[in-house]
Motif scaffolding. Structure first.
Motif, mmCIF file in Angstrom:
data_model
loop_
_atom_site.group_PDB
_atom_site.id
_atom_site.type_symbol
_atom_site.label_atom_id
_atom_site.label_comp_id
_atom_site.label_asym_id
_atom_site.label_seq_id
_atom_site.Cartn_x
_atom_site.Cartn_y
_atom_site.Cartn_z
ATOM 1 N N VAL A 73 -19.134 -76.770 32.645
ATOM 2 C CA VAL A 73 -17.891 -76.220 32.099
ATOM 3 C C VAL A 73 -17.805 -76.370 30.583
ATOM 4 C CG1 VAL A 73 -16.574 -76.370 34.228
ATOM 5 C CG2 VAL A 73 -16.576 -78.320 32.676
ATOM 6 N N ARG A 74 -18.469 -77.400 30.031
ATOM 7 C CA ARG A 74 -18.462 -77.495 28.564
ATOM 8 C C ARG A 74 -19.389 -76.440 27.966
ATOM 9 N NH1 ARG A 74 -14.389 -80.791 27.284
ATOM 10 N NH2 ARG A 74 -14.686 -83.040 27.342
ATOM 11 N N ARG A 75 -20.550 -76.268 28.573
ATOM 12 C CA ARG A 75 -21.500 -75.293 28.038
ATOM 13 C C ARG A 75 -20.921 -73.890 28.093
ATOM 14 N NH1 ARG A 75 -26.134 -76.650 30.792
ATOM 15 N NH2 ARG A 75 -26.555 -78.211 29.213
ATOM 16 N N LYS A 76 -20.273 -73.568 29.208
ATOM 17 C CA LYS A 76 -19.707 -72.220 29.347
ATOM 18 C C LYS A 76 -18.361 -72.104 28.657
ATOM 19 C CE LYS A 76 -22.166 -70.477 33.252
ATOM 20 N NZ LYS A 76 -22.125 -69.838 34.569
ATOM 21 N N GLN A 77 -17.946 -73.158 27.971
ATOM 22 C CA GLN A 77 -16.689 -73.169 27.230
ATOM 23 C C GLN A 77 -15.482 -72.885 28.120
ATOM 24 O OE1 GLN A 77 -16.652 -72.734 23.336
ATOM 25 N NE2 GLN A 77 -18.777 -72.247 22.968
ATOM 26 N N ILE A 78 -15.563 -73.312 29.392
ATOM 27 C CA ILE A 78 -14.405 -73.189 30.277
ATOM 28 C C ILE A 78 -13.477 -74.381 30.024
ATOM 29 C CG2 ILE A 78 -13.643 -73.067 32.694
ATOM 30 C CD1 ILE A 78 -16.513 -72.098 33.346
ATOM 31 N N LEU A 79 -14.069 -75.467 29.569
ATOM 32 C CA LEU A 79 -13.295 -76.683 29.329
ATOM 33 C C LEU A 79 -13.293 -76.980 27.829
ATOM 34 C CD1 LEU A 79 -11.952 -79.169 30.816
ATOM 35 C CD2 LEU A 79 -14.129 -80.319 30.441
ATOM 36 N N PRO A 80 -12.120 -76.835 27.184
ATOM 37 C CA PRO A 80 -12.093 -77.088 25.740
ATOM 38 C C PRO A 80 -12.348 -78.559 25.424
ATOM 39 C CG PRO A 80 -9.880 -76.662 26.582
ATOM 40 C CD PRO A 80 -10.816 -76.438 27.719
ATOM 41 N N LEU A 81 -12.872 -78.813 24.229
ATOM 42 C CA LEU A 81 -13.167 -80.194 23.822
ATOM 43 C C LEU A 81 -11.903 -81.042 23.768
ATOM 44 C CD1 LEU A 81 -15.734 -79.500 20.987
ATOM 45 C CD2 LEU A 81 -16.160 -80.851 23.049
ATOM 46 N N SER A 82 -10.750 -80.385 23.621
ATOM 47 C CA SER A 82 -9.511 -81.154 23.522
ATOM 48 C C SER A 82 -9.052 -81.699 24.871
ATOM 49 C CB SER A 82 -8.417 -80.265 22.916
ATOM 50 O OG SER A 82 -8.349 -79.067 23.640
ATOM 51 N N THR A 83 -9.652 -81.222 25.965
ATOM 52 C CA THR A 83 -9.308 -81.761 27.283
ATOM 53 C C THR A 83 -10.184 -82.977 27.582
ATOM 54 O OG1 THR A 83 -8.700 -79.578 28.106
ATOM 55 C CG2 THR A 83 -9.191 -81.248 29.752
ATOM 56 N N ALA A 84 -9.530 -84.083 27.968
ATOM 57 C CA ALA A 84 -10.290 -85.311 28.269
ATOM 58 C C ALA A 84 -10.908 -85.215 29.656
ATOM 59 C CB ALA A 84 -9.357 -86.505 28.193
ATOM 60 N N PHE A 85 -12.091 -85.763 29.802
ATOM 61 C CA PHE A 85 -12.795 -85.713 31.091
ATOM 62 C C PHE A 85 -13.219 -87.119 31.465
ATOM 63 C CE2 PHE A 85 -15.940 -84.728 34.259
ATOM 64 C CZ PHE A 85 -15.638 -83.463 34.737
ATOM 65 N N MET A 86 -12.671 -87.634 32.579
ATOM 66 C CA MET A 86 -13.035 -88.983 33.020
ATOM 67 C C MET A 86 -13.763 -88.911 34.357
ATOM 68 S SD MET A 86 -10.599 -92.125 34.122
ATOM 69 C CE MET A 86 -10.445 -93.076 32.630
ATOM 70 N N ILE A 87 -14.874 -89.634 34.460
ATOM 71 C CA ILE A 87 -15.607 -89.674 35.726
ATOM 72 C C ILE A 87 -15.348 -91.020 36.400
ATOM 73 C CG2 ILE A 87 -17.881 -89.666 36.812
ATOM 74 C CD1 ILE A 87 -18.815 -87.635 34.879
ATOM 75 N N VAL A 88 -15.049 -90.956 37.689
ATOM 76 C CA VAL A 88 -14.817 -92.165 38.474
ATOM 77 C C VAL A 88 -16.019 -92.366 39.378
ATOM 78 C CG1 VAL A 88 -13.372 -93.158 40.264
ATOM 79 C CG2 VAL A 88 -12.328 -91.862 38.404
ATOM 80 N N THR A 89 -16.522 -93.587 39.440
ATOM 81 C CA THR A 89 -17.731 -93.801 40.231
ATOM 82 C C THR A 89 -17.753 -95.181 40.864
ATOM 83 O OG1 THR A 89 -20.135 -93.930 40.104
ATOM 84 C CG2 THR A 89 -18.955 -94.552 38.154
ATOM 85 N N GLY A 90 -18.499 -95.306 41.948
ATOM 86 C CA GLY A 90 -18.756 -96.620 42.521
ATOM 87 C C GLY A 90 -19.742 -97.342 41.631
#
Lengths: 539, 213
Positions: A73-90
């Motif tokens: 989504v970042r490469r295709k510019q669907i997700l702007p840099l101003s949107t925060a992205f958090m990954i949750v993991t075990g």
């Protein structure tokens, strides 16, 4: 940071995890939050709405993970840099998540965690996004990189806790704008104070851009000894080493795959193994790419095409033809798909000695090529089929138009060179592509010289002819707009000419949103465009 | 290294067994008087065992050549906040002073926050156990470049054998934590070849310093 007025998107494929997470997000203060169960749903949501933050589980099922989704989504510019992205993991997934690739999440959180901790961490990344917003707003598809740099300077002058983050963005911007010496100086300055992986890799990239490949290679090797989890360093090193030594590059991608799996890296490995005639390894890499991603969002035509080629090279004709058929069921029906399938099928038949079937498939591929404007990869696949089918002149004509259309794009040119190499015409390919590049430089230079000499109409005619044919060539589109605007400037307000210039600027943006000359041409447009001319939004 | 890990496994199992028995008692008390101080104690016990097992797992993976650090920039002020949150409430009668003014100048630093946090939590818990009244946590820029975290207490100090360099797997708790801290300090490195390290001293209470390059 108050989360109450923020809008979030929660992505997790497990219903019970999703509802547990939703409760924790509410407890943390995030009331407005949509949910997505799959990659497809996530992408649909992101396309229709702007979110402040995304909370995404690492494991998304069907062979998909949060990191690959983020990259997509970042490469295709669907997700702007101003949107925060958090990954949750075990805890067990933490090494894979924390391997900083080109597109890293803003933060990752290890399970289990409390709602308090979740709230604190989300608040922090949103604070940072807010502080860096003036830079991000100029880094999107329609952003002006020069203005982004000005925003960096303003933030640096104020000092503050995000100084290092600003420097990191500034380094990327300077590199994109081709201000190589300044970018290198920035990285070296940072590294004098501290070692940090992104600055080490940034420095190596700049060394390479400045022609010091050996120094860059050694630097990346040292970087990987210190930071063996830093994927961006493997990717840069594989790219750099691959210029001269495909076998060594293959080894580096193998190492990167041990750090973290990704369909894109399997594809890279498959491509290198094919070139190295390591067909067995190529087959297994492509097979993994094809089979692991059951969502269909991460694999590409290339994976099936590579699988077919690596199979037929080992005499597995049936498997190769199956791969061609599977390509058809994995993707939407487009001219590109049809062209690909026919072109690869032709090559399989040539290798297995079925001349009649090869001829038929090639005819089909060429028919598609004549009726639609194909992307570079599909066109080059047809060129490769032409070489295989003994129609070298047609192959060269196709390669020439692709190379002219993308004469500033090293990746496409390397692919084109690969087609020549496959046909055993490596040296001829080098000469051919070099000549094409020179012709494009000459066309641009001649036009500029003509314009300067006052022959503006001739320059415009020559450039528009090229720009209408080569719609992926940002350089030509920019020069065409430039000539048109000079005409407006010299001969007085001409709305029709201005509108044409406007269209070419948009064409350049579509071709390459980070072209270093976009800012200059947009500035000129704003200066000379008469009243009533279409505005350049956000440029 | 294998033998050393065997000894650490034995010590950790022993410790975990005792901790589980203590936890059982604490849970029993909570059952009797729900809002008791035992609740905090029980949580402290579970996070201590979880931390030790995570350390042990890291050592085990390092032995198998499977440990790769995840180095990234972390804001030092935030990092210390997280550390203190995870540490939880202090034992009665002990104070903890945090000196982190250096965080403002340093801003962020590149390190593996998960592993460094484990090491510092262990050092802090140890210091809180040994302290008479006072523990300090100090963040500083290291004189030779890098950063250091110092955990110091006003207790009896390290036994001579540990200061002399023994890992002392048998002495309560400290062996595993120290092996772990030394391992991850050494694994923090820069492309220029600098490594982190752990230094112990008695002045006169115990002082534990973790330096990262």
């Amino acid at each position: 940071m108050d989360l109450r007025d923020k809008v979030g998107l929660l992505i997790d494929d497990m219903p019970e995890m999703r509802s547990a997470m939703r409760i924790q997000l509410t407890d943390a203060g995030l009331e407005k939050c949509d949910q997505a169960r799959s990659i497809k749903e996530a992408i649909d949501r992101l396309k229709e709405k702007r979110y402040d933050l995304i909370v995404c589980d690492y494991n998304l099922g069907q062979g998909a993970d949060g990191q690959q989704l983020l990259e997509l989504v970042r490469r295709k510019q669907i997700l702007p840099l101003s949107t925060a992205f958090m990954i949750v993991t075990g805890e067990t997934g933490y090494e894979q998540v924390s391997t900083a690739a080109e597109y890293a999440p803003d933060d990752y959180l290890l399970k289990p965690f409390t709602a308090d901790l979740l709230g604190t961490r989300l608040g922090r990344i949103l604070d940072k996004k807010a502080a860096l917003a003036p830079i991000y707003s100029q880094m999107g598809e329609k952003g002006d990189r020069t203005k982004a740099l000005v925003a960096c300077e303003a933030l640096l002058a104020n000092g503050g806790r995000y100084t290092l983050d600003v420097l990191r963005l500034k380094g990327e911007l300077l590199t994109t704008l081709g201000r190589n010496e300044e970018a290198l100086a920035l990285y070296e300055n940072v590294l004098q104070q501290r070692s940090t992986p992104w600055a080490e890799v940034g420095k190596a990239r700049l060394l390479s851009l400045l022609g010091k490949d050996e120094e860059a290679t050694a630097h990346l090797q040292r970087t990987l000894t210190a930071y063996p989890n830093y994927l961006a360093a493997y990717d840069s090193l594989a790219h750099l080493v691959g210029k001269t030594d495909k076998a060594a590059a293959q080894q580096i991608v193998e190492q990167a795959l041990k750090v973290a799996p990704s369909t894109q890296r399997q594809r890279h490995l498959g491509g290198l193994a094919l070139e190295n005639k390591d067909f067995e390894r190529a087959e297994s890499a492509y097979r993994r790419a094809v089979e692991k991603d059951r969502t269909g969002f991460f694999k590409s035509h290339d994976d099936y095409s590579g699988l077919a080629k690596s199979c037929v090279e080992q005499g597995k004709t049936i498997e190769a033809l199956t791969a061609v058929k599977d390509m058809g069921s994995a993707f939407a029906r487009t001219p590109e798909l049809e062209a690909r399938q026919a072109a690869v099928e032709c090559q399989v038949h040539v290798k297995s000695g079925n001349e009649a079937a090869a001829k038929l498939a090639l005819e089909k591929a060429l028919k598609v090529q004549q009726s639609a404007k194909l992307d570079a990869s599909s066109a080059l696949e047809i060129a490769q089929a032409c070489f295989a089918g003994g129609r070298a002149e047609e192959a060269k004509a196709i390669i020439q138009s692709v190379a002219e259309d993308h004469h500033e794009n090293d990746e496409v040119l390397a692919k084109a060179q690969g087609v020549f190499a496959q046909a055993g015409m490596e040296d001829e390919g080098t000469v051919f592509l070099e000549a094409t590049k020179k012709r494009m430089f000459k066309l641009n230079n001649d036009a500029v010289a003509m314009a300067k000499a006052g022959q503006l109409d001739q320059a415009i005619e020559m450039l528009t002819e090229a720009a209408d044919r080569l719609t992926n060539n940002a350089q030509i589109a920019i020069n065409t707009a430039m000539a048109l605007l000079m005409h407006v400037h010299r001969n007085g307000a001409d709305l029709a000419q201005t509108k044409r210039a406007h269209a070419y600027i948009l064409q350049a943006q579509r071709a390459n949103a980070s072209h270093p000359r976009l800012a200059e041409i947009s500035g000129l447009y704003r200066k000379v465009a008469p009243a009533g001319a279409p505005p350049l939004e956000d440029v | 290294m294998a033998e050393q890990i065997d000894a650490l496994v034995a010590a950790a199992i022993h410790d975990a067994k005792n901790a589980l028995m203590a936890l059982d008692t604490q849970l029993g008390e909570i059952e009797r008087r729900p809002a008791s101080a035992d609740f905090a104690a029980a949580r402290a016990t579970t996070s201590r065992i979880a931390g030790q097992l995570a350390e042990l797992l890291t050592l085990y993976r390092a032995q198998g050549g499977q440990l790769r650090l995840a180095i990234d920039d972390h804001d030092l002020h935030d990092f210390i906040d997280d550390l203190l949150t995870e540490l939880g409430p202090l034992p009665a009668g002990i104070t903890l002073d945090v000196e982190r003014s250096a965080a403002a100048t340093l801003g962020s630093w590149a390190f593996d926050a998960y592993l460094v946090k484990l090491a510092l939590l262990d050092a802090l818990r140890n210091a809180l156990r040994q302290a008479r009244a006072h523990v300090t946590l100090t963040l500083q820029a290291a004189p030779q470049g890098g950063i250091c975290f110092e955990v110091a207490d006003d207790g009896p100090g390290f036994p001579a054998a540990i200061l002399g360099g023994e890992n002392a797997a048998s002495t309560q708790g400290t062996g595993l934590g120290l092996s772990f801290a030394r391992l991850i300090a050494e694994r923090h490195a820069t492309p220029a070849g600098k490594h982190g390290h752990v230094a112990l001293a008695n002045r006169p209470g115990a002082s534990f310093t973790l330096t990262l390059p």
